[in-house]
Design a protein around this motif. Structure first.
Motif, PDB file in Angstrom:
ATOM      1  N   ALA A  63       2.526   8.966   6.878  1.00  0.00           N
ATOM      2  CA  ALA A  63       1.380   8.072   7.059  1.00  0.00           C
ATOM      3  C   ALA A  63       0.287   8.738   7.871  1.00  0.00           C
ATOM      4  O   ALA A  63       0.567   9.479   8.812  1.00  0.00           O
ATOM      5  CB  ALA A  63       1.825   6.799   7.752  1.00  0.00           C
ATOM      6  N   GLY A  64      -0.944   8.482   7.486  1.00  0.00           N
ATOM      7  CA  GLY A  64      -2.090   9.039   8.192  1.00  0.00           C
ATOM      8  C   GLY A  64      -2.503  10.410   7.713  1.00  0.00           C
ATOM      9  O   GLY A  64      -3.504  10.947   8.162  1.00  0.00           O
ATOM     10  N   SER A  65      -1.738  10.986   6.799  1.00  0.00           N
ATOM     11  CA  SER A  65      -2.074  12.307   6.268  1.00  0.00           C
ATOM     12  C   SER A  65      -3.292  12.217   5.358  1.00  0.00           C
ATOM     13  O   SER A  65      -3.530  11.203   4.712  1.00  0.00           O
ATOM     14  CB  SER A  65      -0.902  12.879   5.481  1.00  0.00           C
ATOM     15  OG  SER A  65       0.191  13.107   6.321  1.00  0.00           O
ATOM     16  N   ALA A  66      -4.027  13.313   5.305  1.00  0.00           N
ATOM     17  CA  ALA A  66      -5.230  13.379   4.469  1.00  0.00           C
ATOM     18  C   ALA A  66      -5.177  14.616   3.592  1.00  0.00           C
ATOM     19  O   ALA A  66      -4.578  15.627   3.961  1.00  0.00           O
ATOM     20  CB  ALA A  66      -6.480  13.422   5.344  1.00  0.00           C
TER      21      ALA A  66
ATOM     22  N   ASP B 115      -1.633   5.535   3.826  1.00  0.00           N
ATOM     23  CA  ASP B 115      -0.861   4.767   4.798  1.00  0.00           C
ATOM     24  C   ASP B 115       0.630   4.939   4.508  1.00  0.00           C
ATOM     25  O   ASP B 115       1.014   5.622   3.558  1.00  0.00           O
ATOM     26  CB  ASP B 115      -1.227   3.284   4.710  1.00  0.00           C
ATOM     27  CG  ASP B 115      -2.608   2.980   5.281  1.00  0.00           C
ATOM     28  OD1 ASP B 115      -3.182   3.837   5.971  1.00  0.00           O
ATOM     29  OD2 ASP B 115      -3.103   1.870   5.018  1.00  0.00           O
ATOM     30  N   SER B 116       1.440   4.270   5.281  1.00  0.00           N
ATOM     31  CA  SER B 116       2.898   4.338   5.110  1.00  0.00           C
ATOM     32  C   SER B 116       3.319   3.758   3.764  1.00  0.00           C
ATOM     33  O   SER B 116       2.738   2.780   3.302  1.00  0.00           O
ATOM     34  CB  SER B 116       3.596   3.528   6.203  1.00  0.00           C
ATOM     35  OG  SER B 116       3.340   4.076   7.453  1.00  0.00           O
ATOM     36  N   PRO B 117       4.345   4.332   3.155  1.00  0.00           N
ATOM     37  CA  PRO B 117       4.902   3.732   1.939  1.00  0.00           C
ATOM     38  C   PRO B 117       5.517   2.362   2.261  1.00  0.00           C
ATOM     39  O   PRO B 117       6.028   2.154   3.363  1.00  0.00           O
ATOM     40  CB  PRO B 117       5.994   4.704   1.511  1.00  0.00           C
ATOM     41  CG  PRO B 117       5.733   5.968   2.254  1.00  0.00           C
ATOM     42  CD  PRO B 117       5.015   5.584   3.500  1.00  0.00           C
TER      43      PRO B 117
ATOM     44  N   ARG C 142       1.510   2.743  -1.672  1.00  0.00           N
ATOM     45  CA  ARG C 142       0.806   3.192  -0.467  1.00  0.00           C
ATOM     46  C   ARG C 142      -0.641   2.753  -0.559  1.00  0.00           C
ATOM     47  O   ARG C 142      -1.276   2.920  -1.602  1.00  0.00           O
ATOM     48  CB  ARG C 142       0.855   4.716  -0.345  1.00  0.00           C
ATOM     49  CG  ARG C 142       2.274   5.252  -0.198  1.00  0.00           C
ATOM     50  CD  ARG C 142       2.304   6.723  -0.010  1.00  0.00           C
ATOM     51  NE  ARG C 142       2.042   7.016   1.408  1.00  0.00           N
ATOM     52  CZ  ARG C 142       2.295   8.181   1.968  1.00  0.00           C
ATOM     53  NH1 ARG C 142       2.792   9.174   1.263  1.00  0.00           N
ATOM     54  NH2 ARG C 142       2.038   8.386   3.234  1.00  0.00           N
ATOM     55  N   HIS C 143      -1.153   2.176   0.518  1.00  0.00           N
ATOM     56  CA  HIS C 143      -2.587   1.908   0.595  1.00  0.00           C
ATOM     57  C   HIS C 143      -3.300   3.222   0.881  1.00  0.00           C
ATOM     58  O   HIS C 143      -2.794   4.060   1.638  1.00  0.00           O
ATOM     59  CB  HIS C 143      -2.905   0.894   1.692  1.00  0.00           C
ATOM     60  CG  HIS C 143      -2.539  -0.498   1.312  1.00  0.00           C
ATOM     61  ND1 HIS C 143      -1.644  -1.241   2.022  1.00  0.00           N
ATOM     62  CD2 HIS C 143      -2.934  -1.271   0.285  1.00  0.00           C
ATOM     63  CE1 HIS C 143      -1.500  -2.414   1.459  1.00  0.00           C
ATOM     64  NE2 HIS C 143      -2.271  -2.460   0.392  1.00  0.00           N
ATOM     65  N   LEU C 144      -4.471   3.381   0.287  1.00  0.00           N
ATOM     66  CA  LEU C 144      -5.248   4.611   0.430  1.00  0.00           C
ATOM     67  C   LEU C 144      -6.659   4.290   0.878  1.00  0.00           C
ATOM     68  O   LEU C 144      -7.220   3.261   0.506  1.00  0.00           O
ATOM     69  CB  LEU C 144      -5.331   5.348  -0.917  1.00  0.00           C
ATOM     70  CG  LEU C 144      -4.022   5.593  -1.663  1.00  0.00           C
ATOM     71  CD1 LEU C 144      -4.314   6.174  -3.036  1.00  0.00           C
ATOM     72  CD2 LEU C 144      -3.112   6.504  -0.862  1.00  0.00           C
TER      73      LEU C 144
ATOM     74  N   VAL D 139      -4.960   1.579  -3.908  1.00  0.00           N
ATOM     75  CA  VAL D 139      -3.513   1.522  -3.755  1.00  0.00           C
ATOM     76  C   VAL D 139      -2.900   2.415  -4.825  1.00  0.00           C
ATOM     77  O   VAL D 139      -3.456   2.562  -5.913  1.00  0.00           O
ATOM     78  CB  VAL D 139      -2.986   0.065  -3.847  1.00  0.00           C
ATOM     79  CG1 VAL D 139      -3.187  -0.519  -5.220  1.00  0.00           C
ATOM     80  CG2 VAL D 139      -1.548  -0.028  -3.409  1.00  0.00           C
ATOM     81  N   ALA D 140      -1.793   3.038  -4.480  1.00  0.00           N
ATOM     82  CA  ALA D 140      -1.042   3.844  -5.440  1.00  0.00           C
ATOM     83  C   ALA D 140       0.393   3.337  -5.431  1.00  0.00           C
ATOM     84  O   ALA D 140       0.959   3.081  -4.370  1.00  0.00           O
ATOM     85  CB  ALA D 140      -1.084   5.316  -5.062  1.00  0.00           C
ATOM     86  N   CYS D 141       0.952   3.169  -6.624  1.00  0.00           N
ATOM     87  CA  CYS D 141       2.337   2.704  -6.750  1.00  0.00           C
ATOM     88  C   CYS D 141       3.100   3.646  -7.667  1.00  0.00           C
ATOM     89  O   CYS D 141       2.542   4.198  -8.618  1.00  0.00           O
ATOM     90  CB  CYS D 141       2.385   1.289  -7.305  1.00  0.00           C
ATOM     91  SG  CYS D 141       1.701   0.054  -6.171  1.00  0.00           S
ATOM     92  N   LYS D 142       4.376   3.768  -7.378  1.00  0.00           N
ATOM     93  CA  LYS D 142       5.259   4.657  -8.118  1.00  0.00           C
ATOM     94  C   LYS D 142       5.962   3.856  -9.215  1.00  0.00           C
ATOM     95  O   LYS D 142       6.514   2.786  -8.952  1.00  0.00           O
ATOM     96  CB  LYS D 142       6.275   5.235  -7.142  1.00  0.00           C
ATOM     97  CG  LYS D 142       7.053   6.392  -7.620  1.00  0.00           C
ATOM     98  CD  LYS D 142       7.857   6.892  -6.427  1.00  0.00           C
ATOM     99  CE  LYS D 142       8.767   8.012  -6.779  1.00  0.00           C
ATOM    100  NZ  LYS D 142       9.535   8.430  -5.608  1.00  0.00           N
TER     101      LYS D 142
END
Length: 95
Positions: free
Chosen positions: A22-25, A42-44, A54-56, A70-73
């Motif tokens: 989380a918090g990575s860019a 953000d955190s998964p 994950r919210h982006l 948002v990204a979903c797997k």
């Protein structure tokens, strides 16, 4: 359970979403949101549809405009991105 709607994430974006805390860019030269953007994840979390999401926060490096996404797997392990509709109503989206 149906597959997620949205735009398939590229290899670079998929790898980033799958492996970073989380918090990575990351900066992407090409993305579902255009060229030369910075993406912060953000955190998964487990969504109501039982997918990992994950919210982006996506920022255009050219002018600083921001977009919430948002990204979903999927069940097969592929990531899909889409706009976070609630961001339109709460002012988090500027483009």
């Amino acid at each position: 359970m149906s597959e997620p709607a949205g735009i398939p994430a590229s290899g670079d974006l998929s790898q980033f979403l799958a492996q970073t805390p989380a918090g990575s860019a990351t900066t992407l030269s090409s993305s579902p949101w255009g060229a030369n953007v910075e993406v912060v994840a953000d955190s998964p979390y487990f969504s109501a549809s039982r997918r990992i999401c994950r919210h982006l926060t996506v920022t255009r490096r050219s002018n600083g405009d921001r977009l919430a996404a948002v990204a979903c797997k999927s069940g097969e392990g592929a990531w899909f991105t889409s706009r976070l509709v609630t961001a339109l109503y709460n002012g988090a989206e500027t483009w």
